[in-house]
Design an enzyme around this catalytic site. Structure first.
Site, PDB file in Angstrom:
ATOM      1  N   HIS A   1       0.822  -1.211   0.000  1.00  0.00           N
ATOM      2  CA  HIS A   1       0.000   0.000   0.000  1.00  0.00           C
ATOM      3  C   HIS A   1       0.853   1.255   0.000  1.00  0.00           C
ATOM      4  CE1 HIS A   1      -3.924  -1.792   0.274  1.00  0.00           C
ATOM      5  NE2 HIS A   1      -3.338  -2.734   0.980  1.00  0.00           N
TER       6      HIS A   1
ATOM      7  N   GLU B   1     -17.112  -0.531 -32.523  1.00  0.00           N
ATOM      8  CA  GLU B   1     -15.993  -0.416 -33.460  1.00  0.00           C
ATOM      9  C   GLU B   1     -16.251  -1.185 -34.748  1.00  0.00           C
ATOM     10  OE1 GLU B   1     -12.366  -1.868 -31.585  1.00  0.00           O
ATOM     11  OE2 GLU B   1     -13.441  -3.471 -30.573  1.00  0.00           O
TER      12      GLU B   1
ATOM     13  N   ASP C   1     -10.593   0.792 -35.198  1.00  0.00           N
ATOM     14  CA  ASP C   1     -11.198  -0.297 -35.963  1.00  0.00           C
ATOM     15  C   ASP C   1     -12.419   0.183 -36.738  1.00  0.00           C
ATOM     16  OD1 ASP C   1      -9.617  -2.625 -35.690  1.00  0.00           O
ATOM     17  OD2 ASP C   1     -10.179  -2.719 -33.579  1.00  0.00           O
TER      18      ASP C   1
ATOM     19  N   CYS D   1     -12.627   5.956 -27.345  1.00  0.00           N
ATOM     20  CA  CYS D   1     -11.329   5.541 -26.821  1.00  0.00           C
ATOM     21  C   CYS D   1     -10.326   5.253 -27.933  1.00  0.00           C
ATOM     22  CB  CYS D   1     -11.463   4.344 -25.881  1.00  0.00           C
ATOM     23  SG  CYS D   1     -12.092   2.877 -26.710  1.00  0.00           S
TER      24      CYS D   1
HETATM   25  C1  PEP Z   1     -10.058   0.973 -31.484  1.00  0.00           C
HETATM   26  O1  PEP Z   1     -10.233   0.070 -32.300  1.00  0.00           O
HETATM   27  O2  PEP Z   1     -10.282   2.174 -31.730  1.00  0.00           O
HETATM   28  C2  PEP Z   1      -9.525   0.677 -30.152  1.00  0.00           C
HETATM   29  C3  PEP Z   1      -9.485   1.584 -29.216  1.00  0.00           C
HETATM   30  O3  PEP Z   1      -9.037  -0.583 -29.941  1.00  0.00           O
HETATM   31  P1  PEP Z   1      -7.632  -1.108 -30.480  1.00  0.00           P
HETATM   32  O4  PEP Z   1      -6.892   0.058 -31.063  1.00  0.00           O
HETATM   33  O5  PEP Z   1      -6.951  -1.718 -29.328  1.00  0.00           O
HETATM   34  O6  PEP Z   1      -8.082  -2.097 -31.485  1.00  0.00           O
HETATM   35 MG    MG Z   2     -10.241  -1.987 -31.673  1.00  0.00          MG
END
Ligand code: PEP
Ligand code: MG
Length: 542
Positions: free
Chosen positions: A188, A429, A453, A500
Protein backbone atom coordinates in the site's frame (compact mmCIF):
# COMPACT_ATOMS: atom_id res chain seq x y z
CA UNK A 1 29.58 9.90 -2.70
CA UNK A 2 27.64 6.66 -2.70
CA UNK A 3 25.28 5.61 -5.53
CA UNK A 4 22.79 2.81 -4.82
CA UNK A 5 20.26 1.25 -7.18
CA UNK A 6 16.72 0.18 -6.38
CA UNK A 7 13.35 -0.34 -8.03
CA UNK A 8 11.50 2.77 -9.00
CA UNK A 9 7.81 2.75 -8.13
CA UNK A 10 7.26 6.33 -9.20
CA UNK A 11 9.37 8.48 -11.49
CA UNK A 12 10.77 11.93 -10.78
CA UNK A 13 14.04 13.42 -9.58
CA UNK A 14 14.77 15.36 -6.37
CA UNK A 15 17.72 16.47 -4.27
CA UNK A 16 17.47 17.41 -0.61
CA UNK A 17 18.13 16.57 3.02
CA UNK A 18 17.54 13.07 4.31
CA UNK A 19 15.38 12.05 7.25
CA UNK A 20 16.06 8.47 8.34
CA UNK A 21 13.08 6.83 10.00
CA UNK A 22 14.08 4.10 12.39
CA UNK A 23 11.59 1.79 13.97
CA UNK A 24 13.65 0.60 16.89
CA UNK A 25 12.46 3.44 19.09
CA UNK A 26 9.99 1.04 20.64
CA UNK A 27 12.04 -1.80 22.17
CA UNK A 28 9.94 -4.51 23.78
CA UNK A 29 11.15 -6.13 26.99
CA UNK A 30 9.79 -9.37 28.42
CA UNK A 31 8.63 -9.11 32.02
CA UNK A 32 6.89 -11.58 34.34
CA UNK A 33 3.39 -10.63 35.48
CA UNK A 34 1.10 -11.99 38.21
CA UNK A 35 -2.32 -10.94 36.98
CA UNK A 36 -2.93 -12.16 33.40
CA UNK A 37 -6.47 -10.76 33.27
CA UNK A 38 -5.21 -7.28 34.17
CA UNK A 39 -2.75 -7.47 31.22
CA UNK A 40 -5.59 -8.53 28.94
CA UNK A 41 -7.62 -5.54 30.14
CA UNK A 42 -4.67 -3.27 29.23
CA UNK A 43 -4.84 -4.72 25.72
CA UNK A 44 -8.54 -3.90 25.46
CA UNK A 45 -7.91 -0.22 26.14
CA UNK A 46 -4.88 -0.15 23.80
CA UNK A 47 -7.10 -1.63 21.07
CA UNK A 48 -9.69 1.11 21.64
CA UNK A 49 -7.01 3.81 21.40
CA UNK A 50 -5.53 2.18 18.27
CA UNK A 51 -8.94 2.07 16.62
CA UNK A 52 -9.50 5.76 17.30
CA UNK A 53 -6.13 6.58 15.72
CA UNK A 54 -6.87 4.38 12.73
CA UNK A 55 -10.27 6.00 12.25
CA UNK A 56 -8.57 9.41 12.21
CA UNK A 57 -6.06 8.11 9.66
CA UNK A 58 -8.89 6.67 7.58
CA UNK A 59 -10.62 10.04 7.47
CA UNK A 60 -7.38 11.84 6.57
CA UNK A 61 -6.59 9.34 3.79
CA UNK A 62 -10.16 9.50 2.51
CA UNK A 63 -9.82 13.22 1.89
CA UNK A 64 -6.35 12.96 0.36
CA UNK A 65 -6.18 9.78 -1.67
CA UNK A 66 -9.73 8.45 -1.91
CA UNK A 67 -11.74 5.62 -0.48
CA UNK A 68 -9.92 2.68 -2.04
CA UNK A 69 -6.55 3.66 -0.62
CA UNK A 70 -8.07 4.73 2.69
CA UNK A 71 -9.70 1.33 3.08
CA UNK A 72 -6.47 -0.14 4.44
CA UNK A 73 -7.07 1.68 7.72
CA UNK A 74 -10.51 0.13 7.97
CA UNK A 75 -8.87 -3.24 7.34
CA UNK A 76 -6.38 -2.50 10.15
CA UNK A 77 -9.27 -1.76 12.49
CA UNK A 78 -10.81 -5.11 11.59
CA UNK A 79 -7.47 -6.87 12.06
CA UNK A 80 -7.45 -5.56 15.62
CA UNK A 81 -10.57 -7.61 16.21
CA UNK A 82 -9.24 -10.77 14.58
CA UNK A 83 -9.97 -13.65 16.94
CA UNK A 84 -7.01 -15.81 15.87
CA UNK A 85 -4.63 -12.92 16.46
CA UNK A 86 -6.13 -11.96 19.83
CA UNK A 87 -6.41 -15.57 21.02
CA UNK A 88 -2.71 -16.04 20.27
CA UNK A 89 -1.86 -12.90 22.30
CA UNK A 90 -4.07 -13.89 25.27
CA UNK A 91 -2.70 -17.42 25.20
CA UNK A 92 0.90 -16.19 25.55
CA UNK A 93 -0.07 -13.90 28.44
CA UNK A 94 -1.97 -16.63 30.28
CA UNK A 95 0.40 -19.53 29.71
CA UNK A 96 3.74 -17.71 29.89
CA UNK A 97 2.66 -15.03 32.40
CA UNK A 98 4.28 -12.30 30.31
CA UNK A 99 3.53 -8.63 29.81
CA UNK A 100 1.10 -7.57 27.03
CA UNK A 101 3.79 -5.77 24.95
CA UNK A 102 5.85 -8.95 24.71
CA UNK A 103 2.83 -11.13 23.82
CA UNK A 104 1.78 -8.71 21.06
CA UNK A 105 5.35 -8.49 19.68
CA UNK A 106 5.72 -12.29 19.52
CA UNK A 107 2.28 -12.77 17.96
CA UNK A 108 2.94 -9.97 15.44
CA UNK A 109 6.22 -11.61 14.39
CA UNK A 110 4.63 -15.07 14.12
CA UNK A 111 1.69 -13.88 12.03
CA UNK A 112 3.89 -11.69 9.82
CA UNK A 113 6.16 -14.66 9.17
CA UNK A 114 3.18 -16.80 8.28
CA UNK A 115 1.92 -14.24 5.73
CA UNK A 116 5.41 -13.65 4.33
CA UNK A 117 5.71 -17.40 3.67
CA UNK A 118 2.55 -17.54 1.54
CA UNK A 119 2.80 -17.97 -2.25
CA UNK A 120 0.29 -15.29 -3.04
CA UNK A 121 2.02 -11.90 -3.50
CA UNK A 122 -0.94 -10.04 -2.09
CA UNK A 123 -0.96 -12.12 1.10
CA UNK A 124 2.83 -11.72 1.38
CA UNK A 125 2.41 -7.95 1.34
CA UNK A 126 -0.02 -8.25 4.29
CA UNK A 127 2.89 -9.18 6.55
CA UNK A 128 3.68 -5.45 6.71
CA UNK A 129 0.09 -4.73 7.83
CA UNK A 130 0.32 -7.23 10.70
CA UNK A 131 3.58 -5.63 11.84
CA UNK A 132 2.00 -2.22 11.53
CA UNK A 133 -0.97 -3.01 13.79
CA UNK A 134 1.23 -4.87 16.29
CA UNK A 135 3.64 -1.91 16.55
CA UNK A 136 0.74 0.45 17.02
CA UNK A 137 -0.67 -1.71 19.82
CA UNK A 138 2.75 -1.89 21.50
CA UNK A 139 3.22 1.87 21.28
CA UNK A 140 -0.19 2.45 22.80
CA UNK A 141 0.44 -0.15 25.53
CA UNK A 142 3.76 1.48 26.34
CA UNK A 143 2.35 5.00 26.12
CA UNK A 144 4.63 6.19 23.26
CA UNK A 145 3.56 9.27 21.33
CA UNK A 146 3.71 8.93 17.52
CA UNK A 147 6.36 10.75 15.51
CA UNK A 148 5.35 14.28 14.54
CA UNK A 149 5.93 14.13 10.79
CA UNK A 150 4.11 17.39 10.20
CA UNK A 151 6.89 19.48 11.75
CA UNK A 152 9.61 18.06 9.54
CA UNK A 153 11.31 20.25 6.92
CA UNK A 154 10.93 19.12 3.26
CA UNK A 155 12.99 15.93 3.13
CA UNK A 156 13.75 12.66 1.45
CA UNK A 157 12.40 9.90 3.67
CA UNK A 158 14.74 6.97 4.01
CA UNK A 159 13.59 3.90 5.91
CA UNK A 160 13.89 0.18 6.14
CA UNK A 161 10.26 -0.09 5.10
CA UNK A 162 7.29 2.23 5.43
CA UNK A 163 3.91 1.19 6.69
CA UNK A 164 0.77 2.64 5.13
CA UNK A 165 -0.01 4.51 8.33
CA UNK A 166 3.44 6.12 8.40
CA UNK A 167 3.09 7.14 4.77
CA UNK A 168 -0.31 8.70 5.12
CA UNK A 169 0.49 10.53 8.35
CA UNK A 170 3.20 12.50 6.59
CA UNK A 171 2.54 15.99 5.36
CA UNK A 172 2.91 15.54 1.58
CA UNK A 173 4.17 19.06 1.02
CA UNK A 174 7.16 18.25 3.25
CA UNK A 175 8.17 15.07 1.46
CA UNK A 176 10.47 15.16 -1.51
CA UNK A 177 10.78 11.39 -2.05
CA UNK A 178 10.74 7.95 -0.44
CA UNK A 179 13.56 5.42 -0.58
CA UNK A 180 13.28 2.17 1.35
CA UNK A 181 15.45 -0.89 1.79
CA UNK A 182 12.45 -3.23 1.68
CA UNK A 183 8.85 -3.07 0.46
CA UNK A 184 7.02 -4.53 -2.50
CA UNK A 185 5.49 -2.87 -5.53
CA UNK A 186 2.22 -4.37 -4.31
CA UNK A 187 2.41 -2.73 -0.93
CA UNK A 188 0.00 0.00 0.00
CA UNK A 189 2.93 2.30 0.58
CA UNK A 190 3.98 1.99 -3.06
CA UNK A 191 0.38 2.49 -4.10
CA UNK A 192 0.05 5.56 -1.91
CA UNK A 193 3.37 6.98 -3.17
CA UNK A 194 2.11 6.74 -6.73
CA UNK A 195 -1.14 8.35 -5.70
CA UNK A 196 0.73 11.19 -4.05
CA UNK A 197 2.94 11.79 -7.11
CA UNK A 198 6.07 11.43 -4.99
CA UNK A 199 9.24 9.85 -6.47
CA UNK A 200 9.73 6.56 -4.70
CA UNK A 201 12.32 3.79 -4.77
CA UNK A 202 12.12 0.43 -3.02
CA UNK A 203 14.69 -2.32 -2.58
CA UNK A 204 17.60 0.11 -2.20
CA UNK A 205 20.45 -1.70 -0.37
CA UNK A 206 21.19 1.12 2.10
CA UNK A 207 22.93 0.56 5.41
CA UNK A 208 20.72 2.58 7.73
CA UNK A 209 23.49 2.75 10.32
CA UNK A 210 25.58 4.69 7.80
CA UNK A 211 22.87 6.94 6.39
CA UNK A 212 22.34 9.89 8.72
CA UNK A 213 19.50 12.39 8.90
CA UNK A 214 20.69 15.71 7.50
CA UNK A 215 22.85 14.16 4.76
CA UNK A 216 22.12 15.33 1.22
CA UNK A 217 20.74 12.79 -1.23
CA UNK A 218 19.46 12.60 -4.79
CA UNK A 219 16.56 10.26 -5.54
CA UNK A 220 16.34 9.64 -9.26
CA UNK A 221 13.19 7.68 -10.11
CA UNK A 222 14.09 7.69 -13.81
CA UNK A 223 17.42 5.94 -13.22
CA UNK A 224 16.27 4.09 -10.07
CA UNK A 225 19.16 5.42 -7.98
CA UNK A 226 19.81 7.07 -4.63
CA UNK A 227 23.01 9.12 -4.43
CA UNK A 228 24.20 9.96 -0.94
CA UNK A 229 26.39 13.02 -0.38
CA UNK A 230 26.73 13.76 -4.13
CA UNK A 231 29.83 15.50 -5.46
CA UNK A 232 29.64 19.15 -6.55
CA UNK A 233 29.73 18.02 -10.16
CA UNK A 234 26.79 15.61 -9.73
CA UNK A 235 24.84 18.25 -7.80
CA UNK A 236 25.22 20.66 -10.72
CA UNK A 237 24.15 18.03 -13.28
CA UNK A 238 21.17 17.10 -11.10
CA UNK A 239 20.09 20.69 -10.63
CA UNK A 240 20.06 21.11 -14.41
CA UNK A 241 18.04 17.87 -14.79
CA UNK A 242 15.53 18.99 -12.16
CA UNK A 243 15.15 22.34 -13.90
CA UNK A 244 14.58 20.68 -17.25
CA UNK A 245 11.91 18.40 -15.76
CA UNK A 246 10.25 21.36 -14.07
CA UNK A 247 10.08 23.36 -17.28
CA UNK A 248 8.50 20.46 -19.15
CA UNK A 249 5.90 20.02 -16.47
CA UNK A 250 5.14 23.66 -15.90
CA UNK A 251 3.97 24.23 -19.42
CA UNK A 252 0.96 22.05 -18.95
CA UNK A 253 0.86 21.90 -15.20
CA UNK A 254 -1.22 25.00 -14.98
CA UNK A 255 -4.10 22.90 -16.22
CA UNK A 256 -3.81 20.22 -13.59
CA UNK A 257 -6.71 20.08 -11.20
CA UNK A 258 -8.79 22.24 -13.53
CA UNK A 259 -12.12 21.05 -14.82
CA UNK A 260 -12.72 19.90 -18.37
CA UNK A 261 -15.33 22.55 -18.91
CA UNK A 262 -15.99 24.79 -21.89
CA UNK A 263 -16.22 28.59 -21.68
CA UNK A 264 -20.00 28.25 -21.68
CA UNK A 265 -20.07 25.61 -18.96
CA UNK A 266 -20.32 22.21 -20.69
CA UNK A 267 -18.20 19.46 -19.13
CA UNK A 268 -16.70 16.32 -20.51
CA UNK A 269 -14.68 13.51 -18.91
CA UNK A 270 -11.08 13.16 -20.08
CA UNK A 271 -9.70 9.73 -19.24
CA UNK A 272 -6.51 7.91 -20.21
CA UNK A 273 -5.71 4.74 -22.17
CA UNK A 274 -3.25 2.28 -20.67
CA UNK A 275 -1.74 -1.06 -21.64
CA UNK A 276 -0.18 -2.16 -18.38
CA UNK A 277 -0.31 -1.62 -14.66
CA UNK A 278 2.96 0.30 -14.93
CA UNK A 279 1.27 3.02 -16.98
CA UNK A 280 -0.89 4.23 -14.10
CA UNK A 281 1.85 6.62 -13.04
CA UNK A 282 1.37 8.52 -16.28
CA UNK A 283 -2.38 8.59 -15.77
CA UNK A 284 -1.96 10.27 -12.40
CA UNK A 285 0.90 12.51 -13.51
CA UNK A 286 -1.28 13.88 -16.27
CA UNK A 287 -4.35 14.29 -14.08
CA UNK A 288 -6.67 12.05 -16.09
CA UNK A 289 -10.11 11.71 -14.51
CA UNK A 290 -10.04 7.93 -14.89
CA UNK A 291 -8.96 5.15 -17.18
CA UNK A 292 -11.19 4.85 -20.23
CA UNK A 293 -9.42 1.88 -21.81
CA UNK A 294 -7.13 -0.65 -20.19
CA UNK A 295 -6.10 -2.95 -23.04
CA UNK A 296 -6.03 -6.11 -20.93
CA UNK A 297 -4.63 -8.25 -23.75
CA UNK A 298 -1.20 -6.79 -22.99
CA UNK A 299 -1.22 -9.02 -19.90
CA UNK A 300 -1.34 -11.99 -22.28
CA UNK A 301 1.43 -10.80 -24.60
CA UNK A 302 5.17 -11.46 -24.27
CA UNK A 303 4.81 -14.67 -22.27
CA UNK A 304 4.55 -18.42 -22.89
CA UNK A 305 1.41 -19.33 -20.96
CA UNK A 306 -1.98 -17.86 -20.12
CA UNK A 307 -1.89 -15.45 -17.17
CA UNK A 308 -3.64 -17.12 -14.25
CA UNK A 309 -6.79 -15.81 -12.61
CA UNK A 310 -4.69 -14.73 -9.63
CA UNK A 311 -2.13 -12.85 -11.76
CA UNK A 312 -4.91 -11.02 -13.55
CA UNK A 313 -6.79 -10.33 -10.33
CA UNK A 314 -3.68 -8.74 -8.79
CA UNK A 315 -3.08 -6.56 -11.86
CA UNK A 316 -6.68 -5.32 -12.05
CA UNK A 317 -6.86 -4.80 -8.32
CA UNK A 318 -3.67 -2.76 -8.33
CA UNK A 319 -5.03 -0.50 -11.07
CA UNK A 320 -8.34 -0.08 -9.24
CA UNK A 321 -6.72 0.59 -5.89
CA UNK A 322 -4.30 3.09 -7.32
CA UNK A 323 -7.07 4.91 -9.15
CA UNK A 324 -8.77 5.22 -5.76
CA UNK A 325 -12.42 5.25 -6.76
CA UNK A 326 -12.00 6.90 -10.17
CA UNK A 327 -13.57 5.07 -13.07
CA UNK A 328 -11.46 2.30 -14.63
CA UNK A 329 -12.74 0.73 -17.84
CA UNK A 330 -11.04 -2.60 -18.45
CA UNK A 331 -11.53 -4.10 -21.88
CA UNK A 332 -11.64 -7.87 -22.02
CA UNK A 333 -9.15 -9.75 -24.13
CA UNK A 334 -8.77 -8.36 -27.66
CA UNK A 335 -6.29 -10.86 -29.04
CA UNK A 336 -6.04 -11.80 -32.72
CA UNK A 337 -5.43 -9.67 -35.83
CA UNK A 338 -2.19 -7.75 -35.13
CA UNK A 339 -1.90 -9.09 -31.57
CA UNK A 340 -0.76 -12.67 -32.02
CA UNK A 341 0.16 -14.99 -29.18
CA UNK A 342 1.72 -18.39 -29.90
CA UNK A 343 0.24 -20.24 -26.94
CA UNK A 344 -3.31 -19.43 -28.13
CA UNK A 345 -2.56 -21.74 -31.07
CA UNK A 346 -4.47 -19.52 -33.51
CA UNK A 347 -4.44 -20.65 -37.11
CA UNK A 348 -3.04 -18.43 -39.84
CA UNK A 349 -5.87 -16.59 -41.52
CA UNK A 350 -6.37 -14.97 -44.89
CA UNK A 351 -7.93 -11.83 -43.32
CA UNK A 352 -7.01 -11.76 -39.66
CA UNK A 353 -8.65 -8.37 -38.98
CA UNK A 354 -11.91 -9.92 -40.18
CA UNK A 355 -11.16 -13.17 -38.45
CA UNK A 356 -11.03 -15.03 -35.22
CA UNK A 357 -10.33 -12.27 -32.71
CA UNK A 358 -11.46 -10.49 -29.55
CA UNK A 359 -14.92 -11.43 -28.27
CA UNK A 360 -15.16 -14.16 -30.90
CA UNK A 361 -12.30 -16.06 -29.24
CA UNK A 362 -13.87 -15.47 -25.83
CA UNK A 363 -17.23 -16.86 -26.91
CA UNK A 364 -15.72 -19.86 -28.74
CA UNK A 365 -13.23 -20.65 -25.95
CA UNK A 366 -15.24 -19.65 -22.89
CA UNK A 367 -12.72 -21.10 -20.43
CA UNK A 368 -10.25 -18.34 -21.34
CA UNK A 369 -13.05 -15.77 -20.97
CA UNK A 370 -14.28 -17.22 -17.68
CA UNK A 371 -10.83 -16.94 -16.09
CA UNK A 372 -10.65 -13.28 -17.03
CA UNK A 373 -14.20 -12.58 -15.87
CA UNK A 374 -13.56 -14.24 -12.51
CA UNK A 375 -10.49 -12.03 -12.04
CA UNK A 376 -12.44 -8.92 -13.07
CA UNK A 377 -15.48 -9.59 -10.89
CA UNK A 378 -13.22 -10.28 -7.92
CA UNK A 379 -11.17 -7.14 -8.57
CA UNK A 380 -14.36 -5.05 -8.90
CA UNK A 381 -14.63 -5.06 -5.09
CA UNK A 382 -11.56 -2.80 -4.92
CA UNK A 383 -12.66 0.22 -6.90
CA UNK A 384 -14.82 1.73 -9.60
CA UNK A 385 -14.61 -0.85 -12.37
CA UNK A 386 -16.40 -0.99 -15.69
CA UNK A 387 -15.95 -3.96 -18.01
CA UNK A 388 -15.98 -3.38 -21.74
CA UNK A 389 -16.38 -6.03 -24.45
CA UNK A 390 -14.59 -5.51 -27.80
CA UNK A 391 -15.62 -6.14 -31.42
CA UNK A 392 -19.34 -6.51 -30.81
CA UNK A 393 -21.49 -6.90 -33.92
CA UNK A 394 -24.82 -8.20 -32.59
CA UNK A 395 -27.27 -8.27 -29.71
CA UNK A 396 -26.91 -12.09 -29.61
CA UNK A 397 -23.24 -11.71 -28.65
CA UNK A 398 -24.23 -9.52 -25.72
CA UNK A 399 -26.83 -12.11 -24.63
CA UNK A 400 -24.15 -14.84 -24.75
CA UNK A 401 -21.69 -12.68 -22.78
CA UNK A 402 -24.26 -12.00 -20.05
CA UNK A 403 -25.01 -15.72 -19.81
CA UNK A 404 -21.34 -16.44 -19.12
CA UNK A 405 -21.13 -13.54 -16.66
CA UNK A 406 -24.17 -14.98 -14.83
CA UNK A 407 -22.50 -18.38 -14.62
CA UNK A 408 -19.28 -16.87 -13.29
CA UNK A 409 -21.29 -14.89 -10.76
CA UNK A 410 -22.99 -18.06 -9.54
CA UNK A 411 -19.66 -19.88 -9.36
CA UNK A 412 -18.05 -17.17 -7.23
CA UNK A 413 -21.09 -16.95 -4.97
CA UNK A 414 -21.03 -20.72 -4.41
CA UNK A 415 -17.34 -20.55 -3.60
CA UNK A 416 -18.04 -17.64 -1.21
CA UNK A 417 -15.43 -15.52 -2.95
CA UNK A 418 -16.10 -11.76 -2.66
CA UNK A 419 -17.05 -10.15 -5.99
CA UNK A 420 -19.11 -7.39 -7.53
CA UNK A 421 -20.94 -7.08 -10.82
CA UNK A 422 -19.58 -3.87 -12.35
CA UNK A 423 -20.96 -1.58 -15.01
CA UNK A 424 -20.78 -3.41 -18.36
CA UNK A 425 -20.44 -1.75 -21.73
CA UNK A 426 -19.28 -2.46 -25.24
CA UNK A 427 -16.85 -1.04 -27.72
CA UNK A 428 -18.58 0.27 -30.79
CA UNK A 429 -15.99 -0.42 -33.46
CA UNK A 430 -17.90 -2.23 -36.18
CA UNK A 431 -20.40 -0.58 -38.56
CA UNK A 432 -22.87 -3.31 -37.52
CA UNK A 433 -22.75 -2.15 -33.90
CA UNK A 434 -23.28 1.45 -35.01
CA UNK A 435 -26.34 0.55 -37.06
CA UNK A 436 -28.00 -1.33 -34.20
CA UNK A 437 -26.72 0.99 -31.48
CA UNK A 438 -30.33 1.87 -30.58
CA UNK A 439 -30.96 -1.78 -29.62
CA UNK A 440 -27.56 -2.32 -28.04
CA UNK A 441 -28.03 0.79 -25.92
CA UNK A 442 -31.00 -0.91 -24.23
CA UNK A 443 -28.79 -3.82 -23.21
CA UNK A 444 -25.56 -2.24 -21.98
CA UNK A 445 -24.49 0.45 -19.51
CA UNK A 446 -22.27 2.44 -21.90
CA UNK A 447 -20.61 2.66 -25.31
CA UNK A 448 -16.98 3.42 -26.04
CA UNK A 449 -16.28 4.09 -29.69
CA UNK A 450 -13.15 2.42 -31.06
CA UNK A 451 -12.42 4.69 -33.97
CA UNK A 452 -9.27 2.81 -34.99
CA UNK A 453 -11.20 -0.30 -35.96
CA UNK A 454 -14.37 1.58 -36.86
CA UNK A 455 -12.39 3.49 -39.49
CA UNK A 456 -10.76 0.30 -40.76
CA UNK A 457 -14.07 -1.55 -41.11
CA UNK A 458 -16.08 1.39 -42.44
CA UNK A 459 -13.58 2.52 -45.04
CA UNK A 460 -12.45 -1.06 -45.82
CA UNK A 461 -8.86 -0.07 -45.16
CA UNK A 462 -6.42 -2.34 -43.33
CA UNK A 463 -5.13 -0.16 -40.49
CA UNK A 464 -1.82 -2.08 -40.54
CA UNK A 465 -1.09 -1.43 -44.20
CA UNK A 466 1.27 1.57 -44.50
CA UNK A 467 0.56 1.88 -48.21
CA UNK A 468 -3.02 2.82 -47.40
CA UNK A 469 -2.15 5.60 -44.98
CA UNK A 470 -3.27 8.27 -47.42
CA UNK A 471 -6.69 6.64 -47.67
CA UNK A 472 -7.12 6.04 -43.95
CA UNK A 473 -9.14 9.12 -43.14
CA UNK A 474 -10.74 9.02 -39.70
CA UNK A 475 -12.14 12.52 -40.37
CA UNK A 476 -14.30 10.96 -43.08
CA UNK A 477 -17.90 12.20 -42.81
CA UNK A 478 -19.06 8.60 -42.52
CA UNK A 479 -17.08 8.14 -39.32
CA UNK A 480 -18.18 11.44 -37.80
CA UNK A 481 -21.83 10.73 -38.60
CA UNK A 482 -21.51 7.29 -37.06
CA UNK A 483 -20.09 8.76 -33.89
CA UNK A 484 -23.00 11.20 -33.70
CA UNK A 485 -25.49 8.39 -34.25
CA UNK A 486 -23.96 6.25 -31.51
CA UNK A 487 -23.90 9.14 -29.03
CA UNK A 488 -27.53 10.04 -29.77
CA UNK A 489 -28.70 6.44 -29.39
CA UNK A 490 -26.81 6.08 -26.11
CA UNK A 491 -28.40 9.25 -24.75
CA UNK A 492 -31.90 8.23 -25.84
CA UNK A 493 -31.48 5.14 -23.63
CA UNK A 494 -29.99 7.20 -20.79
CA UNK A 495 -26.49 5.73 -21.24
CA UNK A 496 -23.11 7.41 -21.66
CA UNK A 497 -20.90 7.28 -24.73
CA UNK A 498 -17.18 7.93 -25.08
CA UNK A 499 -14.41 7.60 -27.62
CA UNK A 500 -11.33 5.54 -26.82
CA UNK A 501 -9.80 5.26 -30.30
CA UNK A 502 -6.95 7.56 -31.34
CA UNK A 503 -9.42 10.02 -32.82
CA UNK A 504 -10.46 11.01 -29.32
CA UNK A 505 -7.10 12.78 -28.93
CA UNK A 506 -7.32 14.54 -32.29
CA UNK A 507 -7.13 18.17 -31.20
CA UNK A 508 -8.82 19.32 -34.42
CA UNK A 509 -11.95 17.44 -33.43
CA UNK A 510 -12.27 18.20 -29.72
CA UNK A 511 -14.74 20.98 -30.42
CA UNK A 512 -16.86 18.80 -32.69
CA UNK A 513 -16.96 15.95 -30.19
CA UNK A 514 -18.01 18.20 -27.34
CA UNK A 515 -20.73 19.71 -29.49
CA UNK A 516 -21.95 16.24 -30.47
CA UNK A 517 -22.44 15.51 -26.78
CA UNK A 518 -19.68 12.90 -26.41
CA UNK A 519 -19.50 12.23 -22.65
CA UNK A 520 -15.91 11.00 -22.40
CA UNK A 521 -12.68 11.11 -24.38
CA UNK A 522 -10.09 8.51 -23.45
CA UNK A 523 -6.66 9.42 -24.78
CA UNK A 524 -2.97 8.68 -24.28
CA UNK A 525 -1.95 10.06 -20.86
CA UNK A 526 0.37 12.61 -22.45
CA UNK A 527 -2.62 14.05 -24.35
CA UNK A 528 -4.92 14.60 -21.37
CA UNK A 529 -3.85 18.14 -20.55
CA UNK A 530 -3.69 19.14 -24.21
CA UNK A 531 -7.28 18.02 -24.79
CA UNK A 532 -8.27 19.76 -21.53
CA UNK A 533 -6.71 22.99 -22.85
CA UNK A 534 -8.83 22.71 -26.02
CA UNK A 535 -12.02 22.07 -24.08
CA UNK A 536 -11.41 25.03 -21.78
CA UNK A 537 -10.85 27.39 -24.71
CA UNK A 538 -13.97 26.50 -26.73
CA UNK A 539 -17.70 27.15 -26.53
CA UNK A 540 -20.15 24.27 -26.85
CA UNK A 541 -23.00 26.35 -28.25
CA UNK A 542 -22.37 27.87 -31.67
C1 PEP B 1 -10.06 0.97 -31.48
O1 PEP B 1 -10.23 0.07 -32.30
O2 PEP B 1 -10.28 2.17 -31.73
C2 PEP B 1 -9.52 0.68 -30.15
C3 PEP B 1 -9.48 1.58 -29.22
O3 PEP B 1 -9.04 -0.58 -29.94
P1 PEP B 1 -7.63 -1.11 -30.48
O4 PEP B 1 -6.89 0.06 -31.06
O5 PEP B 1 -6.95 -1.72 -29.33
O6 PEP B 1 -8.08 -2.10 -31.49
MG1 MG C 1 -10.24 -1.99 -31.67
Amino acid sequence: MNVLSGKSVYKGIVMGPVVVLKKDDCQVKRTKIEDAEAEIARIASAIEKSKEQLQALYEKALGEVGETSAMIFEVHQMMLEDEDYLDAVYNIIRTEKTNAEYAVAVTGDNFAEMFAGMDDDYMKARAADIKDISNRLIRNLAGYESVDFANMEPSIIIADDLTPSETVQMDKSKILAFATVHGSTNSHTAILARMMNIPALIGVPMDLEQVKSGMTAIVDGFEGTVTLEPSEEIRAVTEAKIKEEEEKKNLLLELKGKENVTLDGKSIDIFANIGSVGDIGYVLENDAGGIGLFRSEFLYLGRDTFPTEEEQFQAYKQVLQTMAGKKVVIRTLDIGADKQVDYFGLEKEENPALGYRAIRICLKQPDIFRTQLRALLRAAVYGNLSIMYPMITSTEEVVQIYKIVDEVEEELANEEIPFKIPEQGIMVETPAAVMISDELAQMVDFFSIGTNDLTQYTLAIDRQNEKLDDFYNPHHKAILRMIKMVVDNAHKAGKWAGICGELGADLDLTEEFVRMGVDELSVAPSMVLKVRKNVREMTAEI
